[in-house]
Scaffold this motif. Structure first.
Motif, PDB file in Angstrom:
ATOM      1  N   SER A   1      -1.983  -8.025   9.686  1.00 48.28           N
ATOM      2  CA  SER A   1      -2.976  -9.071   9.415  1.00 48.28           C
ATOM      3  C   SER A   1      -3.215  -9.909  10.656  1.00 48.28           C
ATOM      4  CB  SER A   1      -2.500  -9.976   8.264  1.00 48.28           C
ATOM      5  OG  SER A   1      -1.312 -10.663   8.628  1.00 48.28           O
TER       6      SER A   1
ATOM      7  N   ARG B   1      -5.207 -13.818  11.780  1.00 42.51           N
ATOM      8  CA  ARG B   1      -5.710 -15.066  11.187  1.00 42.51           C
ATOM      9  C   ARG B   1      -6.031 -16.066  12.286  1.00 42.51           C
ATOM     10  NH1 ARG B   1      -3.103 -19.870   8.755  1.00 42.51           N
ATOM     11  NH2 ARG B   1      -4.086 -20.369   6.754  1.00 42.51           N
TER      12      ARG B   1
ATOM     13  N   GLU C   1      -6.829  -8.522   6.688  1.00 40.30           N
ATOM     14  CA  GLU C   1      -5.551  -8.020   6.192  1.00 40.30           C
ATOM     15  C   GLU C   1      -5.710  -6.553   5.816  1.00 40.30           C
ATOM     16  OE1 GLU C   1      -2.524  -8.686   2.396  1.00 40.30           O
ATOM     17  OE2 GLU C   1      -3.911 -10.306   2.997  1.00 40.30           O
TER      18      GLU C   1
ATOM     19  N   THR D   1       2.111  -4.311   6.049  1.00 41.36           N
ATOM     20  CA  THR D   1       0.919  -5.143   6.239  1.00 41.36           C
ATOM     21  C   THR D   1       0.679  -5.380   7.719  1.00 41.36           C
ATOM     22  OG1 THR D   1       1.327  -6.296   4.150  1.00 41.36           O
ATOM     23  CG2 THR D   1      -0.163  -7.349   5.697  1.00 41.36           C
TER      24      THR D   1
ATOM     25  N   THR E   1      -3.400  -3.534   4.183  1.00 46.14           N
ATOM     26  CA  THR E   1      -2.160  -3.372   3.439  1.00 46.14           C
ATOM     27  C   THR E   1      -2.077  -1.973   2.847  1.00 46.14           C
ATOM     28  OG1 THR E   1      -2.065  -5.711   2.857  1.00 46.14           O
ATOM     29  CG2 THR E   1      -0.797  -4.210   1.494  1.00 46.14           C
TER      30      THR E   1
END
Length: 656
Positions: free
Chosen positions: A417, A419, A439, A415, A441
């Motif tokens: 990501s 934020r 994200e 992953t 994945t």
């Protein structure tokens, strides 16, 4: 009647004494001549035969002397018995001072016993002074007190210590005057001093009123205000006291610039990011305290202080610009943490992390985390920028790899990501928080193929834009006792497995907390989720909804609730509903929590009210300064085939 003449012969006869005197000279400066020796009359000799022979013998040697005492003079080490006494206080009940007197009394503090009467008397004199001080604190400046000790009739083993207080008249405020320079607005100091003529001169109210002046003036633009020594002039005839309070208000001030000194964790520019005020605003020390707390919350300092400094620069509005001096002493930036837990279905899970909180100043942290468990293993690296560009905003970028092996799926996942969030922390709990990000994945997972009637592995590539908003009116993050919370999660996603399949995952949750008395809190939670835009079998198993576990329906294994394949393993669903009820009883640092949970996951898009599964149990809590430790034991009330009878959950924090 005169005294009869003595029959004893004189030591020296008068005529003998007179003859021994030298002749007197007419020259008063001449030296005195010495007296001739005075020979008393010869004493009669005692005949030798009348002297006891023992007196004429030589003394015996010391070593031959018998030192044995004639009687037993041994002193026994015995303790004198204590004096027992009762304490009686008179004259303070009507003033409401009896309780405070008893809590400070020397007589009461002695528990009714003393070594002797002198000690009792000394304690009584101390209590006389105490009674007088207490009466003066309520304005009875003429009050007197006296202590006495008396024998209790019919009880020779005890005495009675009596403290009698006589209050006299209570003095009232006469005139009230404040000696201070003019303020903006006019009369500011007087308005902050809640004392009025005719009121009783009570020490607590006077001190509280003066403290209010010292507290509020720095909140109204006067950071350098100083309250002087009060003067109360008593008139014993009128029973009044004229009150005067000098106050040095100092210059009316506004916020200016920042300077930093010491071993710096970051510079003045980042200090400005943490403030909740702008240059030119009227000075308010509450905002300075808020800045100091924000600096402490960074975790980068061993010590830090913020103090106003005069500059002498006058603004157009007449206020003086104040510089804030930030004294820094940076602390160790590195830390290592270890945590662990256990729950039925997830097994043992251990997590360790290394954090460098300021590797990329200001407040740029590197966090490396490793997970080792019976059913999960993985590692992640996270860059986190706290207070990124503005107060309480956090930027996080995470890259990680993970292997999860559960009944529902076996997945190898990588992953990446990012934020941006505005979050609550144990120090700063906020009413409204939000988060949004991205994200990416890639995951290879085992999935049950209903067409083939067997499990197979499939690879999914997923892109998501998750977002969350929460409204929090509870009183604590880890141990709420009142209030409520509302939370909404929305994540538009697309899964690429041969074709692009967009969909959206939603989850709504509400929880409430209601206290009953001081030791019981009723807590409840409801939650519902839905996935729209795609079929269940086109979803990666790790993106589906499952029920059961410590944060879901307790009593059932982790992810065990929901549709099952022919082998009895969960396959997940597109919707979920749950509820939980708890009665949290706390005694000291411990607690007992009976609970009832219910819910299920469904293949349909919307959750149903049928086929609910219930679990019940009881938990123990050990409350610490960082939150409660939770030990829950639960059992399913309407289990299916394959569900266990008992489930155990151990973690930090309440279930919700």
């Amino acid at each position: 009647m005169g005294t009869p003449p003595s029959t004893e012969p004189p030591i020296v006869a008068d005529d003998t004494f007179d003859k021994a005197l030298p002749p007197l000279s007419s020259d008063i400066n001449a030296p005195l001549e010495p007296l001739a020796p005075i020979v008393p009359p010869t004493a009669p000799m005692v005949p030798a035969e009348t002297v006891p022979p023992e007196l004429t013998q030589p003394l015996p040697a010391l070593q031959a002397f018998d030192s044995t005492p004639l009687v037993d003079v041994t002193v026994k080490d015995t303790k004198a018995p204590d004096i027992r006494y009762d304490t009686v206080v008179r004259g303070l009940d009507t003033l409401g001072l009896a309780g405070k007197f008893n809590s400070l009394s020397a007589l009461k503090g002695g528990d009714g016993k003393a070594a002797n009467a002198t000690v009792v008397s000394a304690r009584g004199r101390e209590d006389e002074d105490l009674a007088v001080r207490l009466m003066k604190s309520l304005g009875y400046y003429d009050g007197t007190a006296i202590s006495t000790i008396e024998q209790i009739p019919g009880d020779t083993a005890r005495v009675r210590a009596i403290v009698s207080a006589t209050p006299g008249k209570q003095y009232k405020f006469g005139s009230i005057a404040v000696q201070a320079a003019p303020t903006v607005p006019p009369g500011l100091v007087e308005s902050l001093l809640p004392l009025h003529s005719g009121e009783a001169i009570e020490a607590d109210r006077v001190q509280g009123a003066e403290a209010n002046v010292a507290l509020v003036l720095p909140q109204r633009g006067y950071p350098f205000a100083k309250v002087g020594q009060r003067d109360i002039l008593l008139d014993d005839v009128a029973g009044t006291g004229d009150y005067t309070l000098p106050v040095d208000v100092g210059p009316r001030s506004s916020f200016g610039t920042f300077t930093t000194e010491g071993r710096l964790a970051f510079g003045a520019a980042h200090v400005g990011v943490l403030t909740r005020f702008k240059p030119g605003e009227l000075y308010d020390n509450r905002k300075v305290d808020d800045l100091r707390a924000a600096l402490v919350a960074t975790g980068l300092f061993s010590t830090v202080s913020v103090e106003p400094v005069r500059t002498g620069n006058i603004n157009p509005d007449g206020t003086e610009a104040v510089n804030l001096l930030v004294q820094q002493e940076r602390g160790p930036p590195r830390s290592v943490a270890v945590s662990g837990g256990y729950s039925t279905g997830q097994g043992i899970r251990l997590e360790g992390s290394f954090t460098h909180r300021n590797l990329f100043p200001p407040e740029g942290a590197l966090i490396v985390t490793a997970v080792a468990g019976t059913q999960e293993q993985g590692a992640t690296a996270t860059f986190r920028r706290s207070n990124a560009g503005r107060r309480d905003r956090t930027l996080t970028i995470t890259a990680g790899a993970d292997h999860s092996n559960y009944d529902a799926f076996d997945a190898f996942t990588t992953t990446l990501s990012g934020r941006i969030s505005y979050d609550s922390t144990p120090i700063w709990q906020k009413k409204f928080t939000y988060a949004y990000g991205f994200e990416l994945t890639g995951t290879n997972e085992s999935v049950y193929d209903f067409g083939r009637g067997a499990r197979r592995r499939a690879t999914y590539f997923i892109a998501a834009l998750p977002g969350q908003v929460e409204f929090d009116r509870s009183d604590s993050l880890l141990n709420p006792t009142k209030g409520y919370r509302l939370k909404l999660n929305l994540s538009p996603e697309t899964s690429v497995r041969g074709a692009v399949r967009p969909y959206a995952r939603t989850l709504v949750e509400a929880s409430g907390y209601y206290p009953i008395g001081d030791s019981i809190v009723l807590a409840g939670r409801v939650r519902a989720g839905s996935i729209v835009g795609t079929d269940r079998d086109d979803l990666a198993p790790s993106r589906r909804y499952y029920g059961g576990g410590g944060g879901s329906v307790r009593g059932y294994g982790y992810q065990r609730l929901g549709p099952l394949d022919p082998n009895g393993d969960p396959v997940g669903g597109r919707s979920i509903n749950e509820f939980a009820l708890e009665a949290r009883y706390r005694f000291g640092n411990f607690g007992i929590v009976p609970f009832l949970d219910g819910g299920n996951a469904y293949e349909s898009v919307l959750p149903k009210a049928t086929d609910l599964r219930f679990g019940a149990g009881i938990g123990g809590r050990f409350y610490t300064n960082f939150g409660p430790l939770r030990f829950d034991v639960a059992t399913p009330l309407n289990p299916r085939k394959g569900d266990g009878k008992i489930a155990l959950y151990i973690s930090i924090g309440q279930a919700f």
